[in-house]
Write an enzyme that holds these catalytic residues in place. Structure first.
Site, PDB file in Angstrom:
ATOM      1  N   SER A   1      -9.860  -0.873   7.060  1.00  0.00           N
ATOM      2  CA  SER A   1      -9.328  -0.867   5.626  1.00  0.00           C
ATOM      3  C   SER A   1      -8.807  -2.088   5.113  1.00  0.00           C
ATOM      4  O   SER A   1      -8.552  -1.809   3.866  1.00  0.00           O
ATOM      5  CB  SER A   1      -8.273   0.458   5.712  1.00  0.00           C
ATOM      6  OG  SER A   1      -9.219   1.656   5.645  1.00  0.00           O
TER       7      SER A   1
ATOM      8  N   SER B   1      -9.764   1.632   2.811  1.00  0.00           N
ATOM      9  CA  SER B   1      -9.070   2.523   2.106  1.00  0.00           C
ATOM     10  C   SER B   1      -7.918   1.545   1.381  1.00  0.00           C
ATOM     11  O   SER B   1      -7.336   2.013   0.211  1.00  0.00           O
ATOM     12  CB  SER B   1      -8.216   3.384   2.861  1.00  0.00           C
ATOM     13  OG  SER B   1      -7.385   2.828   3.907  1.00  0.00           O
TER      14      SER B   1
ATOM     15  N   LYS C   1       0.819  -1.097  -0.094  1.00  0.00           N
ATOM     16  CA  LYS C   1       0.006  -0.051  -0.059  1.00  0.00           C
ATOM     17  C   LYS C   1       0.920   1.423  -0.022  1.00  0.00           C
ATOM     18  O   LYS C   1       1.772   1.168   0.604  1.00  0.00           O
ATOM     19  CB  LYS C   1      -0.907  -0.154   1.071  1.00  0.00           C
ATOM     20  CG  LYS C   1      -1.938   1.073   1.448  1.00  0.00           C
ATOM     21  CD  LYS C   1      -3.079   0.840   2.532  1.00  0.00           C
ATOM     22  CE  LYS C   1      -4.054   1.926   2.605  1.00  0.00           C
ATOM     23  NZ  LYS C   1      -4.797   1.816   3.676  1.00  0.00           N
TER      24      LYS C   1
END
Ligand code: GLN
Length: 473
Positions: free
Chosen positions: A173, A149, A74
Protein backbone atom coordinates in the site's frame (compact mmCIF):
# COMPACT_ATOMS: atom_id res chain seq x y z
CA UNK A 1 5.32 23.60 -6.59
CA UNK A 2 6.60 23.00 -3.10
CA UNK A 3 10.39 23.29 -2.83
CA UNK A 4 12.03 20.12 -1.42
CA UNK A 5 12.49 20.41 2.33
CA UNK A 6 16.27 20.42 2.57
CA UNK A 7 16.46 23.24 0.03
CA UNK A 8 13.61 25.17 1.61
CA UNK A 9 15.19 24.81 5.03
CA UNK A 10 18.19 26.78 3.80
CA UNK A 11 15.82 29.51 2.64
CA UNK A 12 14.15 29.50 6.06
CA UNK A 13 17.57 29.78 7.69
CA UNK A 14 18.58 32.68 5.44
CA UNK A 15 15.23 34.37 5.86
CA UNK A 16 14.50 34.11 2.11
CA UNK A 17 11.23 32.31 2.80
CA UNK A 18 8.75 32.41 5.63
CA UNK A 19 7.39 29.23 7.18
CA UNK A 20 3.92 30.69 7.73
CA UNK A 21 3.69 31.91 4.15
CA UNK A 22 4.78 28.51 2.85
CA UNK A 23 2.10 26.79 4.90
CA UNK A 24 -0.54 29.28 3.76
CA UNK A 25 0.40 28.63 0.14
CA UNK A 26 0.12 24.89 0.63
CA UNK A 27 -3.28 25.27 2.31
CA UNK A 28 -4.43 27.36 -0.68
CA UNK A 29 -3.19 24.65 -3.08
CA UNK A 30 -5.09 21.99 -1.15
CA UNK A 31 -8.24 24.11 -1.31
CA UNK A 32 -7.80 24.74 -5.05
CA UNK A 33 -7.45 21.04 -5.75
CA UNK A 34 -10.08 19.86 -3.30
CA UNK A 35 -11.53 17.63 -6.00
CA UNK A 36 -8.56 15.27 -5.55
CA UNK A 37 -10.07 14.38 -2.15
CA UNK A 38 -6.61 13.58 -0.80
CA UNK A 39 -7.47 14.53 2.78
CA UNK A 40 -10.14 13.41 5.20
CA UNK A 41 -9.13 16.17 7.61
CA UNK A 42 -7.05 19.25 6.80
CA UNK A 43 -5.48 20.59 9.99
CA UNK A 44 -5.09 24.19 8.80
CA UNK A 45 -5.26 25.98 12.17
CA UNK A 46 -2.85 23.58 13.79
CA UNK A 47 -0.47 23.85 10.82
CA UNK A 48 -0.39 27.65 11.06
CA UNK A 49 0.17 27.49 14.81
CA UNK A 50 3.05 25.03 14.30
CA UNK A 51 4.44 27.19 11.47
CA UNK A 52 4.63 30.17 13.83
CA UNK A 53 6.58 28.10 16.34
CA UNK A 54 8.93 26.93 13.58
CA UNK A 55 9.43 30.49 12.35
CA UNK A 56 10.38 31.56 15.89
CA UNK A 57 12.82 28.69 16.10
CA UNK A 58 14.50 29.72 12.84
CA UNK A 59 14.52 33.35 13.92
CA UNK A 60 16.17 32.54 17.21
CA UNK A 61 18.68 30.21 15.57
CA UNK A 62 17.62 26.94 17.18
CA UNK A 63 15.67 24.96 14.58
CA UNK A 64 15.13 21.27 15.26
CA UNK A 65 16.07 18.46 12.88
CA UNK A 66 12.96 18.70 10.68
CA UNK A 67 11.83 22.19 11.65
CA UNK A 68 9.10 23.44 9.32
CA UNK A 69 8.85 20.30 7.21
CA UNK A 70 5.27 19.81 6.00
CA UNK A 71 3.89 16.36 6.70
CA UNK A 72 0.67 14.54 5.79
CA UNK A 73 -0.36 11.45 7.73
CA UNK A 74 -2.50 8.52 6.61
CA UNK A 75 -5.73 8.41 8.56
CA UNK A 76 -5.02 5.05 10.17
CA UNK A 77 -2.10 6.47 12.17
CA UNK A 78 -3.08 7.86 15.57
CA UNK A 79 -2.77 11.59 16.09
CA UNK A 80 -3.70 12.91 19.52
CA UNK A 81 -6.90 14.97 19.44
CA UNK A 82 -6.96 14.85 15.62
CA UNK A 83 -9.71 12.70 14.15
CA UNK A 84 -8.38 9.34 12.94
CA UNK A 85 -11.05 7.58 10.92
CA UNK A 86 -9.36 4.77 8.96
CA UNK A 87 -11.71 6.06 6.23
CA UNK A 88 -14.52 4.15 7.92
CA UNK A 89 -17.95 5.12 9.18
CA UNK A 90 -17.00 2.97 12.16
CA UNK A 91 -14.45 5.56 13.34
CA UNK A 92 -15.96 8.67 11.75
CA UNK A 93 -15.62 10.71 14.93
CA UNK A 94 -12.81 8.92 16.73
CA UNK A 95 -10.28 11.15 18.51
CA UNK A 96 -7.20 9.25 19.66
CA UNK A 97 -5.82 10.07 23.09
CA UNK A 98 -2.21 9.52 22.06
CA UNK A 99 0.18 9.97 19.15
CA UNK A 100 1.69 7.06 17.26
CA UNK A 101 5.40 6.79 18.07
CA UNK A 102 6.35 7.80 14.51
CA UNK A 103 4.14 10.90 14.78
CA UNK A 104 5.49 11.85 18.20
CA UNK A 105 9.09 11.55 17.01
CA UNK A 106 8.33 13.76 14.02
CA UNK A 107 6.56 16.36 16.15
CA UNK A 108 9.52 16.41 18.51
CA UNK A 109 11.73 17.05 15.46
CA UNK A 110 9.64 20.09 14.46
CA UNK A 111 7.36 18.97 11.62
CA UNK A 112 4.11 20.70 10.69
CA UNK A 113 1.06 18.45 10.32
CA UNK A 114 -1.00 19.60 7.34
CA UNK A 115 -3.70 16.92 7.52
CA UNK A 116 -4.86 13.33 7.64
CA UNK A 117 -5.02 11.60 4.29
CA UNK A 118 -7.78 9.62 2.66
CA UNK A 119 -7.29 5.88 2.16
CA UNK A 120 -9.07 2.60 1.49
CA UNK A 121 -11.15 1.70 4.53
CA UNK A 122 -8.92 0.07 7.16
CA UNK A 123 -6.14 -0.01 4.51
CA UNK A 124 -7.91 -2.70 2.48
CA UNK A 125 -7.66 -2.02 -1.21
CA UNK A 126 -5.41 -1.22 -4.15
CA UNK A 127 -7.20 1.73 -5.75
CA UNK A 128 -8.62 4.00 -3.05
CA UNK A 129 -12.14 3.20 -4.18
CA UNK A 130 -13.05 1.75 -0.76
CA UNK A 131 -13.15 4.91 1.36
CA UNK A 132 -16.27 5.97 3.28
CA UNK A 133 -15.16 9.53 2.37
CA UNK A 134 -15.08 8.94 -1.40
CA UNK A 135 -12.45 8.17 -4.02
CA UNK A 136 -9.06 9.87 -4.16
CA UNK A 137 -8.13 11.00 -7.69
CA UNK A 138 -4.76 10.51 -9.29
CA UNK A 139 -3.34 14.05 -9.47
CA UNK A 140 -1.61 13.32 -12.80
CA UNK A 141 -4.84 12.36 -14.57
CA UNK A 142 -8.12 12.41 -12.68
CA UNK A 143 -9.62 9.51 -14.63
CA UNK A 144 -7.15 7.13 -13.06
CA UNK A 145 -6.91 5.71 -9.55
CA UNK A 146 -3.98 6.86 -7.41
CA UNK A 147 -3.43 3.31 -6.13
CA UNK A 148 -4.17 2.12 -2.63
CA UNK A 149 -4.57 1.79 0.14
CA UNK A 150 -2.43 4.89 0.91
CA UNK A 151 -3.77 6.75 -2.17
CA UNK A 152 -4.37 9.98 -0.25
CA UNK A 153 -0.78 10.04 1.01
CA UNK A 154 0.71 9.40 -2.43
CA UNK A 155 -1.57 12.01 -4.01
CA UNK A 156 -0.68 14.55 -1.32
CA UNK A 157 3.05 14.05 -1.90
CA UNK A 158 2.75 14.06 -5.70
CA UNK A 159 0.54 17.16 -5.77
CA UNK A 160 2.96 19.08 -3.53
CA UNK A 161 0.62 19.28 -0.52
CA UNK A 162 3.46 18.14 1.76
CA UNK A 163 7.16 17.36 1.66
CA UNK A 164 6.67 13.87 2.98
CA UNK A 165 3.68 11.74 3.85
CA UNK A 166 3.28 8.68 6.02
CA UNK A 167 1.38 5.69 4.72
CA UNK A 168 1.05 2.08 5.80
CA UNK A 169 2.02 -1.16 4.11
CA UNK A 170 0.50 -4.56 4.65
CA UNK A 171 0.90 -5.87 1.12
CA UNK A 172 2.11 -2.97 -1.02
CA UNK A 173 0.00 0.00 0.00
CA UNK A 174 2.94 2.40 -0.10
CA UNK A 175 4.93 1.08 -3.05
CA UNK A 176 1.94 0.54 -5.35
CA UNK A 177 0.45 4.05 -5.06
CA UNK A 178 3.98 5.50 -5.28
CA UNK A 179 4.38 3.64 -8.58
CA UNK A 180 0.98 4.91 -9.85
CA UNK A 181 1.77 8.55 -9.00
CA UNK A 182 5.47 8.58 -9.94
CA UNK A 183 7.17 9.13 -6.57
CA UNK A 184 9.30 7.25 -4.01
CA UNK A 185 7.57 4.94 -1.56
CA UNK A 186 9.46 3.07 1.15
CA UNK A 187 8.35 0.00 3.09
CA UNK A 188 10.75 -0.71 5.95
CA UNK A 189 11.94 -4.08 7.22
CA UNK A 190 9.33 -5.51 9.56
CA UNK A 191 10.12 -4.04 12.98
CA UNK A 192 12.25 -1.12 11.76
CA UNK A 193 9.52 1.48 12.39
CA UNK A 194 7.31 1.17 15.44
CA UNK A 195 3.71 0.13 14.79
CA UNK A 196 2.54 1.74 18.03
CA UNK A 197 -0.44 3.87 17.08
CA UNK A 198 -0.93 2.32 13.64
CA UNK A 199 -4.45 0.87 13.61
CA UNK A 200 -3.96 -2.86 13.08
CA UNK A 201 -5.01 -4.55 9.84
CA UNK A 202 -2.76 -7.64 9.75
CA UNK A 203 -0.24 -7.22 12.55
CA UNK A 204 2.41 -9.64 11.27
CA UNK A 205 2.60 -7.73 7.97
CA UNK A 206 1.76 -4.10 8.85
CA UNK A 207 4.39 -1.37 8.76
CA UNK A 208 4.31 2.42 8.55
CA UNK A 209 5.94 3.60 5.29
CA UNK A 210 7.10 6.89 3.79
CA UNK A 211 6.35 8.78 0.54
CA UNK A 212 8.18 11.67 -1.03
CA UNK A 213 9.02 13.18 -4.40
CA UNK A 214 12.67 13.02 -3.43
CA UNK A 215 14.80 10.53 -1.55
CA UNK A 216 16.64 13.10 0.55
CA UNK A 217 13.45 14.23 2.29
CA UNK A 218 12.25 10.63 2.59
CA UNK A 219 15.47 9.58 4.22
CA UNK A 220 15.42 12.53 6.65
CA UNK A 221 12.09 11.28 7.96
CA UNK A 222 13.28 7.68 7.98
CA UNK A 223 16.25 8.61 10.18
CA UNK A 224 13.92 10.23 12.71
CA UNK A 225 11.20 7.59 13.00
CA UNK A 226 13.18 4.33 12.87
CA UNK A 227 14.61 2.72 15.98
CA UNK A 228 13.40 0.57 18.85
CA UNK A 229 10.25 1.56 20.72
CA UNK A 230 9.33 0.16 24.11
CA UNK A 231 5.65 0.49 23.21
CA UNK A 232 5.96 -2.01 20.34
CA UNK A 233 7.35 -5.38 21.33
CA UNK A 234 7.80 -6.28 17.65
CA UNK A 235 10.04 -3.29 17.00
CA UNK A 236 13.62 -4.34 16.31
CA UNK A 237 16.21 -3.51 18.93
CA UNK A 238 18.19 -1.23 16.65
CA UNK A 239 19.23 2.39 16.66
CA UNK A 240 17.61 4.79 14.16
CA UNK A 241 18.89 4.53 10.60
CA UNK A 242 21.52 6.95 9.28
CA UNK A 243 20.47 6.57 5.67
CA UNK A 244 21.75 9.99 4.53
CA UNK A 245 25.34 8.78 4.75
CA UNK A 246 24.69 6.30 1.93
CA UNK A 247 23.76 8.91 -0.63
CA UNK A 248 27.06 9.69 -2.23
CA UNK A 249 28.45 6.20 -2.33
CA UNK A 250 30.06 5.23 -5.62
CA UNK A 251 29.00 1.69 -6.33
CA UNK A 252 30.92 -0.72 -8.50
CA UNK A 253 30.51 -4.44 -9.08
CA UNK A 254 27.10 -4.68 -7.46
CA UNK A 255 25.32 -8.00 -7.70
CA UNK A 256 21.85 -7.24 -8.96
CA UNK A 257 19.19 -9.95 -8.62
CA UNK A 258 16.61 -9.95 -11.40
CA UNK A 259 13.49 -12.04 -11.92
CA UNK A 260 12.84 -14.50 -14.71
CA UNK A 261 10.49 -14.13 -17.68
CA UNK A 262 8.11 -16.45 -15.84
CA UNK A 263 7.70 -13.88 -13.04
CA UNK A 264 7.40 -11.08 -15.60
CA UNK A 265 4.57 -12.76 -17.48
CA UNK A 266 1.98 -10.78 -15.50
CA UNK A 267 3.49 -7.47 -16.61
CA UNK A 268 2.38 -5.21 -19.38
CA UNK A 269 4.80 -5.00 -22.25
CA UNK A 270 5.91 -1.44 -21.50
CA UNK A 271 6.87 -2.37 -17.92
CA UNK A 272 8.75 -5.43 -19.14
CA UNK A 273 10.63 -3.41 -21.77
CA UNK A 274 11.61 -0.69 -19.35
CA UNK A 275 12.67 -3.32 -16.80
CA UNK A 276 15.01 -4.94 -19.31
CA UNK A 277 16.41 -1.60 -20.38
CA UNK A 278 17.05 -0.59 -16.73
CA UNK A 279 18.92 -3.87 -16.24
CA UNK A 280 21.00 -3.24 -19.34
CA UNK A 281 22.02 0.16 -18.01
CA UNK A 282 23.22 -1.48 -14.79
CA UNK A 283 25.12 -4.08 -16.79
CA UNK A 284 26.78 -1.39 -18.89
CA UNK A 285 27.99 0.17 -15.65
CA UNK A 286 29.80 -3.06 -14.85
CA UNK A 287 27.33 -4.49 -12.36
CA UNK A 288 26.68 -8.20 -12.39
CA UNK A 289 23.16 -9.39 -13.20
CA UNK A 290 22.12 -12.60 -11.49
CA UNK A 291 18.81 -14.29 -12.18
CA UNK A 292 17.24 -15.18 -8.86
CA UNK A 293 15.31 -18.39 -8.44
CA UNK A 294 11.81 -17.57 -7.28
CA UNK A 295 10.07 -20.79 -6.44
CA UNK A 296 6.78 -19.69 -4.97
CA UNK A 297 5.72 -16.67 -7.03
CA UNK A 298 2.36 -18.25 -7.84
CA UNK A 299 1.70 -18.52 -4.10
CA UNK A 300 2.46 -14.90 -3.17
CA UNK A 301 -1.04 -13.52 -3.64
CA UNK A 302 -3.07 -16.43 -2.20
CA UNK A 303 -0.76 -16.71 0.82
CA UNK A 304 -0.95 -12.99 1.46
CA UNK A 305 -4.74 -12.86 1.19
CA UNK A 306 -5.23 -15.82 3.54
CA UNK A 307 -2.91 -14.48 6.24
CA UNK A 308 -3.99 -10.85 5.90
CA UNK A 309 -7.71 -11.64 6.06
CA UNK A 310 -7.26 -14.06 8.97
CA UNK A 311 -5.45 -11.45 11.03
CA UNK A 312 -7.88 -8.73 9.95
CA UNK A 313 -10.90 -10.74 11.07
CA UNK A 314 -9.35 -11.02 14.51
CA UNK A 315 -8.08 -7.41 14.74
CA UNK A 316 -11.37 -5.91 13.63
CA UNK A 317 -13.42 -7.87 16.18
CA UNK A 318 -12.88 -4.96 18.59
CA UNK A 319 -15.26 -2.74 16.60
CA UNK A 320 -18.43 -3.91 18.27
CA UNK A 321 -20.32 -0.73 19.12
CA UNK A 322 -19.59 -1.12 22.83
CA UNK A 323 -16.16 0.26 23.51
CA UNK A 324 -15.60 2.97 20.95
CA UNK A 325 -16.59 4.00 17.47
CA UNK A 326 -19.93 3.97 15.72
CA UNK A 327 -23.06 2.78 17.50
CA UNK A 328 -26.35 2.66 15.59
CA UNK A 329 -29.81 3.40 16.94
CA UNK A 330 -31.19 0.11 18.22
CA UNK A 331 -34.76 -1.10 18.30
CA UNK A 332 -35.84 -3.53 20.95
CA UNK A 333 -34.22 -6.96 20.64
CA UNK A 334 -31.87 -5.84 17.91
CA UNK A 335 -28.37 -7.24 18.20
CA UNK A 336 -25.88 -4.41 18.77
CA UNK A 337 -22.94 -6.39 17.37
CA UNK A 338 -24.72 -7.32 14.14
CA UNK A 339 -26.19 -3.89 13.55
CA UNK A 340 -22.99 -1.95 14.38
CA UNK A 341 -20.86 -4.03 12.08
CA UNK A 342 -23.43 -4.28 9.28
CA UNK A 343 -23.79 -0.52 9.13
CA UNK A 344 -20.31 0.55 10.23
CA UNK A 345 -18.15 -1.40 7.79
CA UNK A 346 -18.03 -1.09 3.99
CA UNK A 347 -18.26 -3.95 1.50
CA UNK A 348 -14.57 -4.76 1.13
CA UNK A 349 -13.96 -4.82 4.89
CA UNK A 350 -16.89 -7.20 5.32
CA UNK A 351 -15.55 -9.41 2.54
CA UNK A 352 -12.17 -9.60 4.30
CA UNK A 353 -13.73 -10.36 7.68
CA UNK A 354 -15.80 -13.17 6.19
CA UNK A 355 -12.85 -14.62 4.29
CA UNK A 356 -10.65 -14.41 7.36
CA UNK A 357 -13.24 -15.99 9.63
CA UNK A 358 -13.66 -18.80 7.11
CA UNK A 359 -9.95 -19.63 6.81
CA UNK A 360 -9.65 -19.66 10.62
CA UNK A 361 -12.76 -21.76 11.23
CA UNK A 362 -12.17 -25.18 12.75
CA UNK A 363 -13.05 -27.15 9.59
CA UNK A 364 -10.76 -25.16 7.32
CA UNK A 365 -7.93 -23.99 9.55
CA UNK A 366 -5.50 -26.72 8.47
CA UNK A 367 -6.33 -26.50 4.79
CA UNK A 368 -5.99 -22.73 4.56
CA UNK A 369 -4.48 -20.86 7.49
CA UNK A 370 -1.92 -23.42 8.64
CA UNK A 371 -0.95 -24.17 5.04
CA UNK A 372 -0.55 -20.45 4.32
CA UNK A 373 1.73 -20.09 7.34
CA UNK A 374 3.88 -22.95 6.07
CA UNK A 375 4.09 -21.46 2.59
CA UNK A 376 4.93 -18.07 4.09
CA UNK A 377 7.92 -19.63 5.85
CA UNK A 378 9.12 -21.08 2.54
CA UNK A 379 8.69 -17.75 0.75
CA UNK A 380 10.66 -15.98 3.49
CA UNK A 381 13.42 -18.62 3.48
CA UNK A 382 13.81 -18.45 -0.27
CA UNK A 383 14.01 -14.66 -0.10
CA UNK A 384 16.61 -14.68 2.63
CA UNK A 385 18.72 -17.29 0.80
CA UNK A 386 18.69 -15.05 -2.28
CA UNK A 387 20.45 -12.26 -0.40
CA UNK A 388 23.47 -14.53 0.13
CA UNK A 389 24.04 -14.19 -3.62
CA UNK A 390 22.91 -10.68 -4.49
CA UNK A 391 23.14 -7.19 -2.99
CA UNK A 392 19.58 -6.36 -3.91
CA UNK A 393 16.66 -7.56 -5.98
CA UNK A 394 15.36 -5.32 -8.74
CA UNK A 395 11.86 -5.96 -10.01
CA UNK A 396 8.72 -4.18 -11.17
CA UNK A 397 6.56 -2.68 -8.42
CA UNK A 398 3.29 -3.05 -10.31
CA UNK A 399 2.31 -5.07 -13.38
CA UNK A 400 1.34 -1.85 -15.17
CA UNK A 401 0.54 1.80 -14.59
CA UNK A 402 -2.61 3.16 -12.89
CA UNK A 403 -5.95 1.81 -14.10
CA UNK A 404 -9.21 3.70 -14.53
CA UNK A 405 -11.86 4.10 -11.86
CA UNK A 406 -14.41 1.32 -11.87
CA UNK A 407 -12.37 -0.95 -14.10
CA UNK A 408 -11.60 -3.50 -11.38
CA UNK A 409 -13.79 -2.99 -8.37
CA UNK A 410 -16.43 -5.45 -9.55
CA UNK A 411 -13.77 -8.13 -9.66
CA UNK A 412 -11.88 -8.61 -6.39
CA UNK A 413 -9.48 -11.21 -7.81
CA UNK A 414 -8.41 -8.89 -10.61
CA UNK A 415 -7.95 -6.13 -8.04
CA UNK A 416 -5.92 -8.37 -5.73
CA UNK A 417 -3.56 -9.12 -8.62
CA UNK A 418 -2.42 -5.49 -8.54
CA UNK A 419 -0.36 -6.59 -5.51
CA UNK A 420 1.44 -9.35 -7.39
CA UNK A 421 4.92 -7.87 -7.06
CA UNK A 422 4.53 -6.23 -3.66
CA UNK A 423 2.99 -8.75 -1.23
CA UNK A 424 6.04 -11.04 -1.10
CA UNK A 425 8.26 -8.44 0.62
CA UNK A 426 5.66 -8.11 3.37
CA UNK A 427 5.40 -11.89 3.74
CA UNK A 428 9.20 -12.14 4.03
CA UNK A 429 9.51 -8.98 6.15
CA UNK A 430 12.25 -7.49 3.95
CA UNK A 431 12.59 -3.78 3.11
CA UNK A 432 11.57 -2.52 -0.32
CA UNK A 433 11.29 0.83 -2.04
CA UNK A 434 9.57 2.06 -5.19
CA UNK A 435 11.60 4.26 -7.50
CA UNK A 436 9.96 6.06 -10.43
CA UNK A 437 11.10 4.38 -13.64
CA UNK A 438 9.00 5.09 -16.75
CA UNK A 439 5.75 6.21 -18.35
CA UNK A 440 3.14 4.36 -20.41
CA UNK A 441 1.84 5.62 -23.76
CA UNK A 442 -0.67 7.91 -21.99
CA UNK A 443 2.06 9.49 -19.92
CA UNK A 444 1.11 7.70 -16.69
CA UNK A 445 4.07 6.70 -14.53
CA UNK A 446 5.14 3.32 -13.18
CA UNK A 447 7.96 2.28 -10.89
CA UNK A 448 10.45 -0.45 -10.13
CA UNK A 449 11.43 -1.62 -6.70
CA UNK A 450 14.70 -2.30 -4.94
CA UNK A 451 14.44 -4.96 -2.23
CA UNK A 452 17.17 -5.84 0.28
CA UNK A 453 17.94 -8.24 3.07
CA UNK A 454 16.25 -7.74 6.42
CA UNK A 455 17.45 -4.59 8.19
CA UNK A 456 19.54 -3.41 5.25
CA UNK A 457 17.20 -0.44 4.93
CA UNK A 458 19.96 2.16 4.94
CA UNK A 459 21.95 0.41 2.26
CA UNK A 460 18.78 -0.02 0.23
CA UNK A 461 18.03 3.71 0.28
CA UNK A 462 21.59 4.30 -0.95
CA UNK A 463 21.16 1.80 -3.81
CA UNK A 464 17.79 3.33 -4.70
CA UNK A 465 19.39 6.77 -4.89
CA UNK A 466 22.16 5.49 -7.12
CA UNK A 467 19.90 3.40 -9.40
CA UNK A 468 17.41 6.23 -9.72
CA UNK A 469 20.08 8.49 -11.14
CA UNK A 470 21.29 5.77 -13.51
CA UNK A 471 17.94 4.87 -15.00
CA UNK A 472 16.89 8.49 -15.45
CA UNK A 473 19.95 9.53 -17.36
N1 GLN B 1 -3.85 -4.09 -1.63
C1 GLN B 1 -3.53 -4.88 -0.48
C2 GLN B 1 -4.79 -5.25 0.26
O1 GLN B 1 -5.83 -4.78 -0.10
C3 GLN B 1 -2.52 -4.21 0.36
C4 GLN B 1 -3.08 -3.39 1.44
C5 GLN B 1 -2.04 -2.74 2.27
O2 GLN B 1 -0.82 -2.86 2.02
N2 GLN B 1 -2.49 -2.09 3.31
O3 GLN B 1 -4.75 -6.01 1.19
Amino acid sequence: MLTPYLELRKQFENKQSSVVETVNNVLADIENRKNLNAFITVTGDLAIEQAKISQNRFDSGNPRELEGMILAIKDNISTKDIRTTCASKMLENYLPIYNATAVQRLLDAGVIIIGKTNMDEFAMGSSNENSYFGNVLNPLNNEYVPGGSSGGSSTAATAGFCHVSLGSETGGSVRQPASFTGIYGYKPSYGRISRYGLVAFASSLDQIGIFSQNLEDLSSVCDVITGVDENDSTSANLKPTVSKTHFNSEYSGLKVGYVSDEVLKNCTEYVRDKYRSDLNIMKDQGHELIEIPIHYAEAWIPTYYIIATAEASSNLARFDGVRFGFRPELKENEDIYVKTRSKGFGMEVKRRIMLGTYVLSSGFYDAYYRKAQQVRRKIADSYLATFDKVDFIYMPTTPGSAFKFGSRNGNPIKMYKADYYTASANLAGVPAINIPSGFDEDGMPFGMQVQCNNFDDEKMIGYAHYISKLIKS
